[in-house]
Each structure stands twice: as C-alpha cells, then as structure tokens.
Scaffold this motif. Structure first.
Motif, short mmCIF file in Angstrom:
data_model
loop_
_atom_site.label_atom_id
_atom_site.label_comp_id
_atom_site.label_asym_id
_atom_site.label_seq_id
_atom_site.Cartn_x
_atom_site.Cartn_y
_atom_site.Cartn_z
N PRO A 1 -30.49 -52.45 -20.34
CA PRO A 1 -31.99 -51.99 -21.09
C PRO A 1 -32.64 -53.16 -21.60
CG PRO A 1 -30.12 -50.36 -21.57
CD PRO A 1 -29.27 -51.88 -20.84
N ASN A 2 -33.78 -52.81 -21.61
CA ASN A 2 -34.94 -53.93 -22.12
C ASN A 2 -34.51 -54.41 -23.66
OD1 ASN A 2 -35.91 -54.25 -19.57
ND2 ASN A 2 -37.96 -53.44 -20.24
N GLU A 3 -34.07 -53.23 -24.38
CA GLU A 3 -33.87 -53.36 -25.89
C GLU A 3 -32.72 -54.19 -26.04
OE1 GLU A 3 -32.59 -49.19 -25.05
OE2 GLU A 3 -34.07 -50.49 -24.35
N ASN A 4 -31.79 -54.46 -24.86
CA ASN A 4 -30.50 -55.22 -25.04
C ASN A 4 -30.89 -56.58 -24.51
OD1 ASN A 4 -29.73 -53.05 -26.40
ND2 ASN A 4 -28.42 -52.35 -24.61
N LEU A 5 -31.96 -56.94 -24.05
CA LEU A 5 -32.08 -58.07 -23.04
C LEU A 5 -32.63 -59.15 -23.95
CD1 LEU A 5 -31.56 -59.19 -20.28
CD2 LEU A 5 -34.09 -58.81 -19.72
N GLY A 6 -31.78 -60.14 -24.56
CA GLY A 6 -32.20 -61.15 -25.42
C GLY A 6 -31.72 -62.46 -24.69
N ARG A 7 -32.18 -63.71 -25.04
CA ARG A 7 -31.29 -65.04 -24.43
C ARG A 7 -29.71 -64.93 -24.67
NH1 ARG A 7 -33.08 -69.59 -22.67
NH2 ARG A 7 -32.26 -71.47 -22.95
N ALA A 8 -29.44 -64.47 -25.83
CA ALA A 8 -27.92 -64.30 -26.17
C ALA A 8 -27.26 -63.47 -25.20
CB ALA A 8 -27.64 -64.15 -27.54
N ARG A 9 -27.80 -62.30 -24.95
CA ARG A 9 -27.22 -61.32 -24.19
C ARG A 9 -27.20 -61.85 -22.73
NH1 ARG A 9 -23.49 -57.40 -23.78
NH2 ARG A 9 -24.42 -55.76 -22.86
#
Length: 273
Positions: free
Chosen positions: A233-241
């Motif tokens: 999901p976009n809300e969980n998609l960060g560089r660390a993830r």
C-alpha cells in the motif's frame, strides 16, 4: 429493510452447481466417491446430483466406474490442467520458489507473487498472502499480463535482450493505457531502474493506492527464471520499506541457490544504504 437484504440474487445455474461438484470428487479421488456422498456434500437431491455428474462424465472431466459405482477425476481434467500456459506446467520452478514467497510474505506482511515468461506475456504461477494484506490486487494465480504490465512482469521484461525488450514495449504502446495510468514511458523508466539497481518499483500506476516492488530471478548459467514481486500500500512505501523488502527477497532467493539481478546489476544493496 437493509440495502443488502433487498438485493435479489440470480438463481444458481446448472453449470455453477456442476463445477462445485469437482472439488468434492477431487478430495476423495484416491478411492472415488459415490453418488449419495456427492449429493449430501453438495446439498442436492440424488437425481440432480446424478444429472450433473453425468454431464461432467460426458465432458471427460469425471470418470465413472459402473461396477464400483464411484466417480473419480477424469483424464480430460488433467489434460486441461497440463494445457500450454497452465501454471501447473511450471511446477518445478514454483515449488522451488514457494518457500521464498512464504518467507517474504511472512516477514514483510505483504502479498508476494511469482511470475514466469510465457511468450510475450508474464504468467503468474504462485501467490502467498501476507498478514497485513487488506487490499485486493487483480493479479491471481493463472493471470496473464503483457510484459510491462505490473511489477513482476516488468522485472521479467527488463531481463530480456535490449532489442527484444524495446520491440515488446513498442508493440504494447496502445495496450499499456488500458491498465490504469500506465504508459510506455513508465515501462521504460522501470526497465532502466531495474537494470541499474536490480529492482524496480511500480508506484501505483495500475491500481490506485497500491504499489509494488519487484526483482528478476535468475537460475544457473544466468538463465532467466521469472519475476518476484511484492505489493505494498502506498502509505507503507518509503525508502526504508523498499530496502527492507528488497533485502528479504534477495536473501530468500539466494538461499534457494538462485540470484536476483543480472550480472553487474547486484549493486542495489550498497546504493540503497
């Protein structure tokens, strides 16, 4: 009256009733199953069950032994399962990668998919859902997508020889817009990223709010095996993830004695630090 209770459902067709009998027979296929058991399990009268079963026998999907009076799966069903393009035709690869998908889904909590090259398409042959999966992807086992449509499909495309890759993208120029906001330009960007970094990201180009991370998987002799992808999901998609998911996929694939990336593509772990 509630909105749901006011809905009128169409009566179940004979075809759908017959299809529901197949799993009942399959579960008891080793010894066979008699008419009364099928009728009871399907909540049908013996007369209706016999008629539906006979239709499946006539179509070659079931076999009936007139002496023991039991039904078993027919050879026609196995022929269909072995047809070209069936996920079962890739069982050896699927079974080898299954533990990797299970590990990726368990650690990340997201859904993992594995797709293989099938002509100029990608065929999804396995899927394992994660604990945090609350979204619904349109990709299912048996789904076929043009190369470039979806993260796993694009990771396969990125591993092809450059001229063939470009020919496929050009061929699908009018096809990509049918899938959300996807364009040929987007596909080329993802291909370049995968070739440079060993992974790619489809950032909500097809399904609103849902992205995916993917890697191409290679076997002995640098042979392309397929594409491994994870929806996020976009809300969980960060560089660390992204880094976490990539490392989990990389670790799992390498423990299977295969590899991700292609030759000098394996730089991403350093570049993502």
């Amino acid at each position: 009256m509630t909105k749901n209770s006011s809905k009128h459902h169409a009566p179940e067709t004979s075809l759908s009733k017959a299809i529901k009998l197949l799993p009942i027979v399959a579960k008891r296929n080793a010894v066979g199953v008699n008419l009364s058991t099928v009728a009871t399990k399907a909540n049908l009268t013996n007369t209706t069950a016999r008629r539906l079963l006979q239709g499946l026998v006539d179509g070659g999907l079931l076999s009936f032994d007139p002496y023991s009076k039991v039904y078993t799966l027919g050879i026609g069903l196995f022929d269909l399962a072995a047809a070209e393009g069936s996920p079962r035709g890739f069982d050896s690869v699927r079974l080898k990668l299954r533990p990797v998908l299970e590990e990726v889904a368990a650690i990340t909590g997201e859904t993992a998919y594995f797709s293989v090259l099938f002509g100029d398409e990608a065929l999804c042959v396995d899927k394992v859902s994660g604990a945090r999966t609350f979204h619904e992807s349109t990709l299912q086992i048996g789904s076929r997508r043009p190369l470039g449509v979806g993260a796993g499909s694009t990771s396969i495309l990125s591993a092809l020889e450059t001229n063939r890759c470009e020919q496929i993208i050009a061929m699908n120029d009018d096809v990509y817009p049918r899938y959300g906001d996807l364009t040929s330009s987007d596909v080329r960007k993802m291909v370049r990223h995968c070739r440079k970094h060993g992974y790619l990201i489809n950032q909500s180009l097809i399904i609103n709010g849902l992205s995916a991370v993917a890697v191409s998987v290679f076997g002995p002799g640098n042979r392309l095996v397929g594409g491994l992808s994870v929806t996020v999901p976009n809300e969980n998609l960060g560089r660390a993830r992204i880094k976490e998911i990539f490392n989990v996929m990389k670790s799992g694939v390498e423990r299977s004695n295969w590899a991700i990336g292609q030759n000098d593509m394996l730089k991403s772990a350093r570049e993502m630090k």
